[in-house]
Design an enzyme around this catalytic site. Structure first.
Site, PDB file in Angstrom:
ATOM      1  N   ASP A  46       0.856  -1.172   0.000  1.00  0.00           N
ATOM      2  CA  ASP A  46       0.000   0.000   0.000  1.00  0.00           C
ATOM      3  C   ASP A  46       0.905   1.238   0.000  1.00  0.00           C
ATOM      4  OD1 ASP A  46      -2.421   1.567   0.486  1.00  0.00           O
ATOM      5  OD2 ASP A  46      -1.694   1.768   2.532  1.00  0.00           O
ATOM      6  N   ASP A  48      -0.382   5.023   1.132  1.00  0.00           N
ATOM      7  CA  ASP A  48      -0.693   5.923   2.244  1.00  0.00           C
ATOM      8  C   ASP A  48      -0.511   5.231   3.588  1.00  0.00           C
ATOM      9  OD1 ASP A  48      -1.442   8.169   0.692  1.00  0.00           O
ATOM     10  OD2 ASP A  48      -3.422   7.302   0.331  1.00  0.00           O
ATOM     11  N   GLU A  94     -14.331   3.150   8.467  1.00  0.00           N
ATOM     12  CA  GLU A  94     -13.227   2.385   7.884  1.00  0.00           C
ATOM     13  C   GLU A  94     -12.335   1.771   8.950  1.00  0.00           C
ATOM     14  OE1 GLU A  94     -10.033   3.200   4.328  1.00  0.00           O
ATOM     15  OE2 GLU A  94     -10.167   4.684   5.929  1.00  0.00           O
ATOM     16  N   SER A 162      -2.750   1.075  -4.430  1.00  0.00           N
ATOM     17  CA  SER A 162      -3.364   2.087  -3.576  1.00  0.00           C
ATOM     18  C   SER A 162      -4.826   2.318  -3.927  1.00  0.00           C
ATOM     19  CB  SER A 162      -2.594   3.413  -3.700  1.00  0.00           C
ATOM     20  OG  SER A 162      -3.235   4.441  -2.983  1.00  0.00           O
ATOM     21  N   ASP A 236      -1.568  -0.919   5.809  1.00  0.00           N
ATOM     22  CA  ASP A 236      -1.962  -0.371   7.105  1.00  0.00           C
ATOM     23  C   ASP A 236      -3.458  -0.495   7.352  1.00  0.00           C
ATOM     24  OD1 ASP A 236      -3.038   2.968   6.987  1.00  0.00           O
ATOM     25  OD2 ASP A 236      -2.641   1.772   5.197  1.00  0.00           O
TER      26      ASP A 236
END
Length: 295
Positions: A46, A48, A94, A162, A236
């Site tokens: 990923d 971010d 989320e 991403s 993450d």
């Protein structure tokens, strides 16, 4: 090659913020990847808050790829206000460890549809991203450069996968001299017309819970890794753990998860999905220790 008799041979895994789901399983996976070497490895990560940190040393948040967009001078205030309003609604959903993946997915789709509709019709000179990206040079995790240089020298493909804005991801990676020939980005890219007007997004929307093989099947990256059965995966978000799902040729996947928010609430959920969970970690020391074992 030297196989491991115990994961404790790697001091980086003994740190107090390192949580391992199953030491025996991890050891088995590590030794299989070591025995097959870098020729069988691919890296899927990923962007971010994975390649980049979650917060800076002074405690301020690191811009996400969509945050980079809002930092551009051409972006109107009404977009920024509405974007903040949507984030306040959907970001807690989320990161909520008590909501099912199915329910979260519905909310993530709603969020991305609403956010993307805000962009349509906006005049946006993409060269503004170059200056914003300069500010992210110090926001990458310590050790990212080693990971990229090692992968380039060993011809190991790296996918930056991403759910964010691909134009911003590419700008940030290029600005820090991390965009090498073996590095590919799959993300949400803006569709623009000749007047620098945003007309939508290219292709199907990628959100945090549908990042899997279906989004990369027809990309250049998929052709690069069809003979590489081992994956080092980093993310993450809970959804990032599934980024290699559906790749029929994949055999061993070591999943590293970075957890920085609502640690007590989410740790067990992350432990269920990732082989290694790193709490409030600002480096790629663990990933680099693993790839340095390969010949």
């Amino acid at each position: 090659m030297k196989l491991l008799s115990s994961i404790r041979e790697l001091p980086v895994l003994a740190k107090s913020n390192v949580h391992i789901k199953n030491e025996e399983t991890l050891l088995e996976k590590l030794n299989k990847i070591i025995s097959q070497g870098h020729e069988k490895l691919q890296i899927v990560t990923d962007f971010d808050h994975t390649l980049t940190r979650h917060i800076k040393d002074d405690g301020t948040p690191v811009l996400t790829s969509f945050g980079m967009l809002t930092a551009c001078p051409s972006v109107p205030q009404h977009y920024k206000d509405e974007d903040m309003r949507l984030s306040a609604i959907y970001k807690p959903i989320e990161s909520n460890g008590c909501i099912s993946v199915e329910e979260k997915t519905k909310h993530m789709v709603d969020w991305y549809v609403a956010a993307n509709s805000l962009l349509k019709g906006m005049i946006f000179p993409k060269n503004e991203l170059t200056k914003v990206a300069e500010g992210l040079k110090d926001c990458f995790r310590s050790g990212v450069e080693h990971l990229i240089e090692w992968s380039e020298s060993n011809k190991v493909p790296v996918l930056i996968f991403s759910a964010g804005l691909g134009d911003c991801v590419v700008a940030a990676v290029k600005s820090s001299n991390l965009m090498r020939g073996n590095v590919k980005v799959v993300a949400n890219f803006l569709a623009m017309n000749e007047r620098d007007e945003i007309v939508g997004m290219q292709g199907e929307i990628i959100h945090t819970l549908n990042k899997n093989e279906t989004a990369i099947k027809n990309t250049e990256y998929y052709g690069m890794v069809k003979d590489r059965s081992n994956v080092l995966l980093m993310g993450d978000n809970i959804g990032d753990a599934g980024m290699a799902e559906g790749m029929e040729h994949c055999d061993v996947v070591i999943k590293i998860g970075f957890l920085s928010c609502k640690v007590e609430e989410n740790l067990q959920n992350y432990m269920d999905k990732f082989d290694i969970v790193l709490v409030n970690e600002h480096t790629l020391d663990v990933a680099n220790a693993l790839i340095d074992l390969l010949q």
